[in-house]
Design an enzyme around this catalytic site. Structure first.
Site, PDB file in Angstrom:
ATOM      1  N   GLY A   1      38.848  40.053  -5.508  1.00 45.79           N
ATOM      2  CA  GLY A   1      38.163  39.723  -6.767  1.00 45.79           C
ATOM      3  C   GLY A   1      39.028  40.049  -7.980  1.00 45.79           C
ATOM      4  O   GLY A   1      38.787  39.561  -9.087  1.00 45.79           O
TER       5      GLY A   1
ATOM      6  N   SER B   1      41.950  37.258  -1.394  1.00 41.59           N
ATOM      7  CA  SER B   1      40.576  36.946  -0.975  1.00 41.59           C
ATOM      8  C   SER B   1      40.544  36.453   0.480  1.00 41.59           C
ATOM      9  O   SER B   1      41.582  36.139   1.068  1.00 41.59           O
ATOM     10  CB  SER B   1      39.999  35.855  -1.877  1.00 41.59           C
ATOM     11  OG  SER B   1      40.595  34.612  -1.534  1.00 41.59           O
ATOM     12  N   CYS B   2      39.347  36.348   1.011  1.00 42.99           N
ATOM     13  CA  CYS B   2      39.177  35.877   2.392  1.00 42.99           C
ATOM     14  C   CYS B   2      39.737  34.461   2.559  1.00 42.99           C
ATOM     15  O   CYS B   2      40.421  34.164   3.542  1.00 42.99           O
ATOM     16  CB  CYS B   2      37.697  35.916   2.765  1.00 42.99           C
ATOM     17  SG  CYS B   2      36.623  35.180   1.522  1.00 42.99           S
ATOM     18  N   ASN B   3      39.474  33.580   1.590  1.00 42.68           N
ATOM     19  CA  ASN B   3      39.987  32.201   1.693  1.00 42.68           C
ATOM     20  C   ASN B   3      41.508  32.182   1.643  1.00 42.68           C
ATOM     21  O   ASN B   3      42.162  31.499   2.445  1.00 42.68           O
ATOM     22  CB  ASN B   3      39.426  31.345   0.542  1.00 42.68           C
ATOM     23  CG  ASN B   3      38.023  30.874   0.835  1.00 42.68           C
ATOM     24  OD1 ASN B   3      37.776  30.228   1.839  1.00 42.68           O
ATOM     25  ND2 ASN B   3      37.079  31.208  -0.042  1.00 42.68           N
TER      26      ASN B   3
ATOM     27  N   ARG C   1      30.942  29.256   2.053  1.00 41.28           N
ATOM     28  CA  ARG C   1      29.565  29.718   2.241  1.00 41.28           C
ATOM     29  C   ARG C   1      28.981  30.049   0.849  1.00 41.28           C
ATOM     30  O   ARG C   1      29.680  30.551  -0.032  1.00 41.28           O
ATOM     31  CB  ARG C   1      29.505  30.931   3.181  1.00 41.28           C
ATOM     32  CG  ARG C   1      30.344  32.145   2.736  1.00 41.28           C
ATOM     33  CD  ARG C   1      29.533  33.109   1.901  1.00 41.28           C
ATOM     34  NE  ARG C   1      30.252  34.293   1.495  1.00 41.28           N
ATOM     35  CZ  ARG C   1      30.836  34.453   0.312  1.00 41.28           C
ATOM     36  NH1 ARG C   1      30.866  33.479  -0.573  1.00 41.28           N
ATOM     37  NH2 ARG C   1      31.418  35.610   0.010  1.00 41.28           N
TER      38      ARG C   1
ATOM     39  N   HIS D   1      42.390  28.779  -5.465  1.00 40.20           N
ATOM     40  CA  HIS D   1      42.970  29.221  -4.187  1.00 40.20           C
ATOM     41  C   HIS D   1      44.447  28.854  -4.045  1.00 40.20           C
ATOM     42  O   HIS D   1      45.220  29.633  -3.482  1.00 40.20           O
ATOM     43  CB  HIS D   1      42.173  28.619  -3.024  1.00 40.20           C
ATOM     44  CG  HIS D   1      40.702  28.874  -3.144  1.00 40.20           C
ATOM     45  ND1 HIS D   1      39.837  27.994  -3.757  1.00 40.20           N
ATOM     46  CD2 HIS D   1      39.952  29.924  -2.761  1.00 40.20           C
ATOM     47  CE1 HIS D   1      38.615  28.487  -3.734  1.00 40.20           C
ATOM     48  NE2 HIS D   1      38.648  29.652  -3.138  1.00 40.20           N
ATOM     49  N   GLY D   2      44.820  27.659  -4.528  1.00 39.45           N
ATOM     50  CA  GLY D   2      46.217  27.210  -4.391  1.00 39.45           C
ATOM     51  C   GLY D   2      47.173  28.168  -5.085  1.00 39.45           C
ATOM     52  O   GLY D   2      48.078  28.741  -4.450  1.00 39.45           O
TER      53      GLY D   2
ATOM     54  N   HIS E   1      33.298  30.451   5.943  1.00 38.04           N
ATOM     55  CA  HIS E   1      33.870  29.308   5.217  1.00 38.04           C
ATOM     56  C   HIS E   1      34.514  28.367   6.241  1.00 38.04           C
ATOM     57  O   HIS E   1      34.860  28.784   7.351  1.00 38.04           O
ATOM     58  CB  HIS E   1      34.993  29.732   4.270  1.00 38.04           C
ATOM     59  CG  HIS E   1      34.655  30.797   3.280  1.00 38.04           C
ATOM     60  ND1 HIS E   1      33.696  30.640   2.303  1.00 38.04           N
ATOM     61  CD2 HIS E   1      35.188  32.026   3.065  1.00 38.04           C
ATOM     62  CE1 HIS E   1      33.662  31.730   1.551  1.00 38.04           C
ATOM     63  NE2 HIS E   1      34.549  32.584   1.991  1.00 38.04           N
TER      64      HIS E   1
ATOM     65  N   GLN F   1      34.348  35.490   6.188  1.00 36.55           N
ATOM     66  CA  GLN F   1      34.683  36.073   4.883  1.00 36.55           C
ATOM     67  C   GLN F   1      34.479  37.583   4.823  1.00 36.55           C
ATOM     68  O   GLN F   1      35.181  38.289   4.106  1.00 36.55           O
ATOM     69  CB  GLN F   1      33.876  35.377   3.782  1.00 36.55           C
ATOM     70  CG  GLN F   1      32.388  35.731   3.712  1.00 36.55           C
ATOM     71  CD  GLN F   1      31.518  34.986   4.714  1.00 36.55           C
ATOM     72  OE1 GLN F   1      31.995  34.100   5.417  1.00 36.55           O
ATOM     73  NE2 GLN F   1      30.242  35.337   4.779  1.00 36.55           N
TER      74      GLN F   1
HETATM   75  P1  NAD Z   1      29.571  44.233  -2.563  1.00 39.30           P
HETATM   76  O1  NAD Z   1      28.735  43.943  -3.744  1.00 39.30           O
HETATM   77  O2  NAD Z   1      29.059  43.945  -1.215  1.00 39.30           O
HETATM   78  O3  NAD Z   1      29.988  45.783  -2.572  1.00 39.30           O
HETATM   79  C1  NAD Z   1      30.450  46.425  -3.734  1.00 39.30           C
HETATM   80  C2  NAD Z   1      30.081  47.895  -3.669  1.00 39.30           C
HETATM   81  O4  NAD Z   1      30.597  48.552  -4.822  1.00 39.30           O
HETATM   82  C3  NAD Z   1      28.564  48.132  -3.665  1.00 39.30           C
HETATM   83  O5  NAD Z   1      28.261  49.125  -2.709  1.00 39.30           O
HETATM   84  C4  NAD Z   1      28.282  48.647  -5.076  1.00 39.30           C
HETATM   85  O6  NAD Z   1      27.190  49.542  -5.103  1.00 39.30           O
HETATM   86  C5  NAD Z   1      29.582  49.361  -5.404  1.00 39.30           C
HETATM   87  N1  NAD Z   1      29.876  49.484  -6.818  1.00 39.30           N
HETATM   88  C6  NAD Z   1      29.489  48.663  -7.836  1.00 39.30           C
HETATM   89  N2  NAD Z   1      29.985  49.124  -9.003  1.00 39.30           N
HETATM   90  C7  NAD Z   1      30.713  50.230  -8.713  1.00 39.30           C
HETATM   91  C8  NAD Z   1      31.483  51.136  -9.485  1.00 39.30           C
HETATM   92  N3  NAD Z   1      31.612  50.986 -10.805  1.00 39.30           N
HETATM   93  N4  NAD Z   1      32.106  52.166  -8.858  1.00 39.30           N
HETATM   94  C9  NAD Z   1      31.995  52.326  -7.512  1.00 39.30           C
HETATM   95  N5  NAD Z   1      31.260  51.503  -6.728  1.00 39.30           N
HETATM   96  C10 NAD Z   1      30.638  50.458  -7.326  1.00 39.30           C
HETATM   97  O7  NAD Z   1      30.968  43.507  -2.840  1.00 39.30           O
HETATM   98  P2  NAD Z   1      31.986  42.964  -1.745  1.00 39.30           P
HETATM   99  O8  NAD Z   1      31.514  41.631  -1.270  1.00 39.30           O
HETATM  100  O9  NAD Z   1      32.273  44.030  -0.765  1.00 39.30           O
HETATM  101  O10 NAD Z   1      33.258  42.670  -2.652  1.00 39.30           O
HETATM  102  C11 NAD Z   1      34.148  43.705  -3.036  1.00 39.30           C
HETATM  103  C12 NAD Z   1      35.489  43.102  -3.354  1.00 39.30           C
HETATM  104  O11 NAD Z   1      35.974  42.452  -2.175  1.00 39.30           O
HETATM  105  C13 NAD Z   1      35.493  42.022  -4.438  1.00 39.30           C
HETATM  106  O12 NAD Z   1      36.728  42.085  -5.106  1.00 39.30           O
HETATM  107  C14 NAD Z   1      35.414  40.732  -3.653  1.00 39.30           C
HETATM  108  O13 NAD Z   1      35.899  39.638  -4.349  1.00 39.30           O
HETATM  109  C15 NAD Z   1      36.259  41.086  -2.454  1.00 39.30           C
HETATM  110  N6  NAD Z   1      36.005  40.301  -1.248  1.00 39.30           N
HETATM  111  C16 NAD Z   1      34.735  40.035  -0.828  1.00 39.30           C
HETATM  112  C17 NAD Z   1      34.533  39.275   0.309  1.00 39.30           C
HETATM  113  C18 NAD Z   1      33.161  38.935   0.799  1.00 39.30           C
HETATM  114  O14 NAD Z   1      33.004  37.928   1.483  1.00 39.30           O
HETATM  115  N7  NAD Z   1      32.151  39.684   0.515  1.00 39.30           N
HETATM  116  C19 NAD Z   1      35.628  38.809   1.037  1.00 39.30           C
HETATM  117  C20 NAD Z   1      36.930  39.133   0.626  1.00 39.30           C
HETATM  118  C21 NAD Z   1      37.103  39.873  -0.531  1.00 39.30           C
END
Ligand code: NAD
Length: 338
Positions: free
Chosen positions: A110, A139-141, A168, A193-194, A219, A303
């Site tokens: 992210g 990212s996952c993608n 998704r 993504h590119g 995805h 993902q």
């Molecule tokens: P999520 O919302 O599931 O989890 C985030 C966690 O962080 C939650 O437990 C939340 O309570 C906590 N949080 C929120 N604010 C906070 C703060 N200020 N300090 C500490 N903790 C805090 O999110 P996620 O899906 O796990 O995504 C996290 C990162 O991973 C993002 O950068 C996202 O883009 C990336 N990502 C997500 C996925 C996916 O499919 N979910 C895949 C690949 C990468």
């Protein structure tokens, strides 16, 4: 001595990285953070993980959870932090917490590439992360695109790629983005993504488009790759079969959809039903019959889990472990990846 790893942000990614760290022989999980009581904190407690609070969390004690300290205590104990917080908070945490303590940190997809200047997929560019302080797992993608395109590029050379991401709509546990009933195109060309792939595969020319659909499991990507050398379908199947963290799935096994792939992952006993490998459908690999230098394939991306092994290898690289193949092997063994 084991690498001491703390998890800040115990959500979809953070909880999986915590479990993965706990499984590594050369790592020790210091603990995880929470800023509110939930089933996640109950699970962390049941697994015996130390719980560190962010700010005042008054609902922990009444629910029978005594915290092991606050986030400062976690940061004091850790050698490396894996930050699994939502978009932009990882960048803020680097500036606010990790840099002042000279504490190494891995952030997630992210965040933007410029946050760390290094974006990571182990089998593509492990060496770029060796001894670095801040690295971003893409990212996952992007991870999915990089894994298969890197294999294709090393064997055939890539002239250009066009890929479409059918994404998704939300993660399975997410109630804030649904219920959903639409197909939503990303109205920018190219999709992000590119350019993101080029932060890892610096010289691959790639153009991407994307859309979201009402599904939560995985995805799906469709790719058209122009090659420098001629290819055959059988050779590409062999290439993917011999590449790490890529799984060739087949119609003959009735792995015909994202739903069946996830069901399969559950049935083979993967933790949470995760499928960290990129699944390429064997029957959907094609090579144009006239020139033999245009490759088409489709792949499915789980993902929630495909970036987790990347976090583990990245921790090793950042703490000076130089042998990429050994790191990938060690990580794969703990995930049950061949
Ligand atoms: P999520 O919302 O599931 O989890 C985030 C966690 O962080 C939650 O437990 C939340 O309570 C906590 N949080 C929120 N604010 C906070 C703060 N200020 N300090 C500490 N903790 C805090 O999110 P996620 O899906 O796990 O995504 C996290 C990162 O991973 C993002 O950068 C996202 O883009 C990336 N990502 C997500 C996925 C996916 O499919 N979910 C895949 C690949 C990468």
């Amino acid at each position: 001595m084991a690498i001491k790893v703390g998890i800040v942000g115990y959500g979809t990614i953070g909880k999986r990285v915590a479990d993965a760290v706990a499984m590594q022989k050369d790592m020790k999980l210091v603990g995880v953070t929470t800023h509110s009581y939930s089933f996640n904190t109950e699970v962390a407690k049941a697994k015996g993980y130390k719980i560190f609070t962010i700010g005042d969390v008054p609902d922990l004690e009444p629910n029978g959870i005594t915290p092991d300290g606050d986030m400062n205590n976690l940061l004091d104990e850790a050698d490396v932090i894996v930050d699994g917080t939502p978009k932009d908070i990882g960048r803020e945490n680097i500036e606010k917490y990790y840099k002042p303590r000279k504490l190494k940190a891995v952030v997630q997809g992210g965040e933007k590439h410029k946050t760390t200047g290094i974006s990571f997929v182990a089998q593509c560019n492990y060496n770029e992360a060796i001894n670095k302080d801040y690295v971003r797992i893409v990212s996952c993608n992007t991870t999915g695109l990089c894994r298969t395109l890197d294999a294709v590029n090393k064997k055939y050379g890539i002239t250009s790629v066009h890929a479409t991401m059918i994404r998704r709509g939300a993660d399975p546990g997410d109630i804030y983005h649904g219920p959903i009933n639409a197909i939503v195109p990303v109205l920018e060309m190219p999709s992000h993504h590119g350019p993101d792939v080029q932060t890892v595969l610096h010289n691959v020319e790639i153009f991407t488009t994307a859309l979201s659909v009402p599904s939560t499991l995985m995805h799906l990507h469709t790719l058209t790759v122009d090659l420098k050398k001629k290819a055959s379908v059988n050779d590409v199947i062999e290439l993917f079969n011999n590449s790490t963290r890529i799984r060739v799935v087949r119609n003959a096994e009735h792995l015909r959809s994202t739903a069946e792939i996830i069901e399969f992952a559950r049935d083979i006993g993967r933790l949470r039903g995760d499928m960290p490998e990129i699944c390429v459908w064997q029957e959907a690999i094609g090579v144009t019959s006239n020139s033999h230098n245009k490759l088409l394939y489709m792949q499915a991306i789980h993902q929630e889990s495909n970036v987790i092994p990347e976090n583990i290898d990245c921790i090793r690289a950042m703490t000076g472990f130089k042998d990429v193949e050994k790191s990938i092997k060690m990580t794969n063994e703990t995930f049950g990846i061949k």
